[in-house]
Write a protein that holds these residues in place. Structure first.
Motif, short mmCIF file in Angstrom:
data_model
loop_
_atom_site.label_atom_id
_atom_site.label_comp_id
_atom_site.label_asym_id
_atom_site.label_seq_id
_atom_site.Cartn_x
_atom_site.Cartn_y
_atom_site.Cartn_z
N LEU A 13 -5.05 -2.93 -5.03
CA LEU A 13 -3.64 -3.03 -5.39
C LEU A 13 -2.79 -2.73 -4.15
O LEU A 13 -3.16 -1.89 -3.33
N GLN A 14 -1.67 -3.43 -4.04
CA GLN A 14 -0.64 -3.07 -3.07
C GLN A 14 0.46 -2.35 -3.82
O GLN A 14 1.05 -2.90 -4.76
N LEU A 15 0.72 -1.11 -3.44
CA LEU A 15 1.71 -0.30 -4.14
C LEU A 15 2.98 -0.15 -3.32
O LEU A 15 2.93 -0.13 -2.09
N PRO A 16 4.11 0.00 -3.99
CA PRO A 16 5.40 0.02 -3.29
C PRO A 16 5.65 1.33 -2.55
O PRO A 16 5.08 2.38 -2.89
N ASP A 17 6.51 1.25 -1.55
CA ASP A 17 6.94 2.45 -0.82
C ASP A 17 8.05 3.16 -1.57
O ASP A 17 9.13 3.43 -1.02
N ASP A 18 7.80 3.45 -2.82
CA ASP A 18 8.76 4.14 -3.67
C ASP A 18 7.98 5.23 -4.41
O ASP A 18 7.12 4.92 -5.24
N GLN A 36 8.43 7.25 -6.88
CA GLN A 36 8.41 7.27 -8.34
C GLN A 36 7.57 6.13 -8.89
O GLN A 36 6.73 6.32 -9.80
N ARG A 37 7.78 4.93 -8.36
CA ARG A 37 7.00 3.78 -8.81
C ARG A 37 5.52 3.94 -8.44
O ARG A 37 4.62 3.58 -9.20
N PHE A 38 5.27 4.50 -7.25
CA PHE A 38 3.90 4.74 -6.82
C PHE A 38 3.22 5.71 -7.79
O PHE A 38 2.09 5.48 -8.23
N ALA A 39 3.91 6.80 -8.15
CA ALA A 39 3.33 7.80 -9.06
C ALA A 39 3.03 7.20 -10.42
O ALA A 39 1.99 7.50 -11.02
N LEU A 40 3.91 6.34 -10.92
CA LEU A 40 3.68 5.70 -12.21
C LEU A 40 2.45 4.78 -12.15
O LEU A 40 1.65 4.75 -13.09
N ALA A 41 2.30 4.05 -11.04
CA ALA A 41 1.15 3.16 -10.90
C ALA A 41 -0.15 3.94 -10.82
O ALA A 41 -1.15 3.58 -11.45
N ILE A 42 -0.15 5.04 -10.08
CA ILE A 42 -1.35 5.86 -9.94
C ILE A 42 -1.69 6.51 -11.29
O ILE A 42 -2.87 6.60 -11.67
#
Length: 410
Positions: free
Chosen positions: A238-243, A245-251
């Motif tokens: 996965l490529q995760l965003p440099d954000d 909050q969004r990164f934490a939700l994805a993880i």
């Protein structure tokens, strides 16, 4: 905070030990392409002996040794031919005072206790042969020497008896072990479920397609995925965003689907270090290891998965995997340790005295040529065929010094 390479290894071993221990069992056919290099989760016992039946080691004649006691070069013994035993035929019975032609792998006839290779007969070759239910054999075979009991006979179970242990839990299914399992009548085996890993790259500069200004190709995802698959790991990327909050939700969503999350990038001391920003508040540990390259390192224990955090430069990412994850995966999957070899240095080298430096190298004409230490040099990384470890405390090594190397890119 700075820690040693050894201390960080110990931290990751403690982090991943319960993850590895929790891997449950799959049942696979030993004929499945997925079986090779998987690890048994339980002891496996033989259903059949190996060999499964007593058989001939040679193409020759099955006989009673007592019928050949008086055979000698000047006084050959001639015995009438019985029916032929070929590989795959049911067992036949050897009539007293006769010999039966027998092929390699065929069942030894009932009553026979020795095999004389065909080339040791007077004729040196077989006459016309007759198998069971195909007619009545005629003729004789002559022999000029005795043949002791048990000669060229492979006894049933001489390799492994039925009910004996074929392989212990924790054994890797090598091609030869697969052959042993099949030969012992085992068709389905309990194997440890493959570790599930998600490789998550971060960075708005990464692209997996066309490049805009300021972007670079994401080489870490395919590189680490290919590297992990060598260790019998199931991988997704996965490529995760440099954000944060969004990164934490994805993880948080991802931890329900995998055993281990491997993040790449976002853990240094910069202003936009998304991995550190997202995981530090939930117990993530980030520190600097006395290592070059790959100094920034991190890890976290989430409720349902472990997280390893590697730096983002490709060389640093791969060497982090080689140094910290590979030893644990080799132990998990019963894989052999790499073999170290010693070569003389082709030229003088220097190393930071207070860091454990890992250098890529090329072995040419029996010497070690050390490559540039830059952590962004992906092509150099691909060309390297060895790793060289320069431990803490060494700052200079002269040309000709014998140094230990480990193979890579094999």
């Amino acid at each position: 905070m700075t820690c040693t390479l050894e201390n960080h290894r110990a931290e990751l071993e403690a982090l991943l030990a319960p993850v590895f221990a929790s891997l449950d069992t799959d049942v696979l056919s030993v004929l499945s392409p997925e079986a090779c290099d998987r690890v048994l989760s339980e002891d496996v016992y033989a259903r059949l002996p190996i060999p499964a039946f007593t058989n001939s080691q040679m193409d020759g004649y099955a006989a009673r040794s007592s019928d050949l006691t008086h055979a000698a070069p000047g006084s050959p013994v001639a015995l009438p031919l019985g029916v032929t035993a070929a590989a795959g035929d049911p067992q036949i019975t050897l009539a007293a005072g006769t010999v039966s032609p027998v092929m390699t792998g065929a069942m030894i006839p009932d009553g026979a206790d020795t095999v004389i290779p065909v080339e040791e007969s007077v004729a040196g070759r077989f006459p016309e042969l007759v198998r069971a239910h195909q007619g009545t054999p005629t003729g004789h075979a002559q022999f000029t020497a005795p043949s002791e009991p048990g000669r060229f006979i492979r006894l049933a179970g001489v390799d492994l008896e039925a009910g004996a242990l074929v392989a212990k839990a924790g054994t890797r299914l090598t091609p030869t072990m697969i052959a042993a399992l099949i030969s012992s009548g085992v068709r389905d085996v309990p194997v440890r479920r493959a570790l599930k890993v998600a490789v998550c790259t971060t960075g708005d500069e990464l692209s997996d397609g066309g490049l805009s200004q300021g972007q670079i190709p994401d080489s870490n995802s395919p590189m680490l995925s290919a590297w992990l698959r060598r260790y019998q790991v199931q991988v997704r990327t996965l490529q995760l965003p440099d954000d944060p909050q969004r990164f934490a939700l994805a993880i948080d969503a991802l931890q329900e689907q995998v055993d281990l999350i491997l993040t790449v990038g976002g853990i240094s001391a910069g202003a936009y270090e998304v991995v550190r920003q997202a995981l530090a508040p939930v117990g993530g540990s980030f520190h600097h290891v006395a290592l070059q390259p790959g100094g920034p390192q991190g890890f976290a224990k989430l409720p349902h998965a472990a997280v390893l955090c590697f730096p983002g430069n490709p060389v640093s990412a791969l060497l982090s995997a080689e140094l910290f994850l590979a030893p644990l995966l080799r132990k998990l999957n019963a894989l052999p340790e790499p073999v170290a070899q010693h070569y003389p240095l082709a030229a003088d080298i220097t190393s930071p005295k207070h860091k454990h430096q890992v250098r890529r190298a090329v072995i040419r004409e029996g010497q070690v040529e050390i490559l540039d230490p830059g952590s962004h040099l992906v092509h150099d990384l691909a060309c390297a065929d060895a790793l060289v470890h320069i431990p803490v405390g060494l700052s200079e090594l002269s040309a000709g010094t014998q140094i230990e190397t480990w193979s890579m890119n094999v």
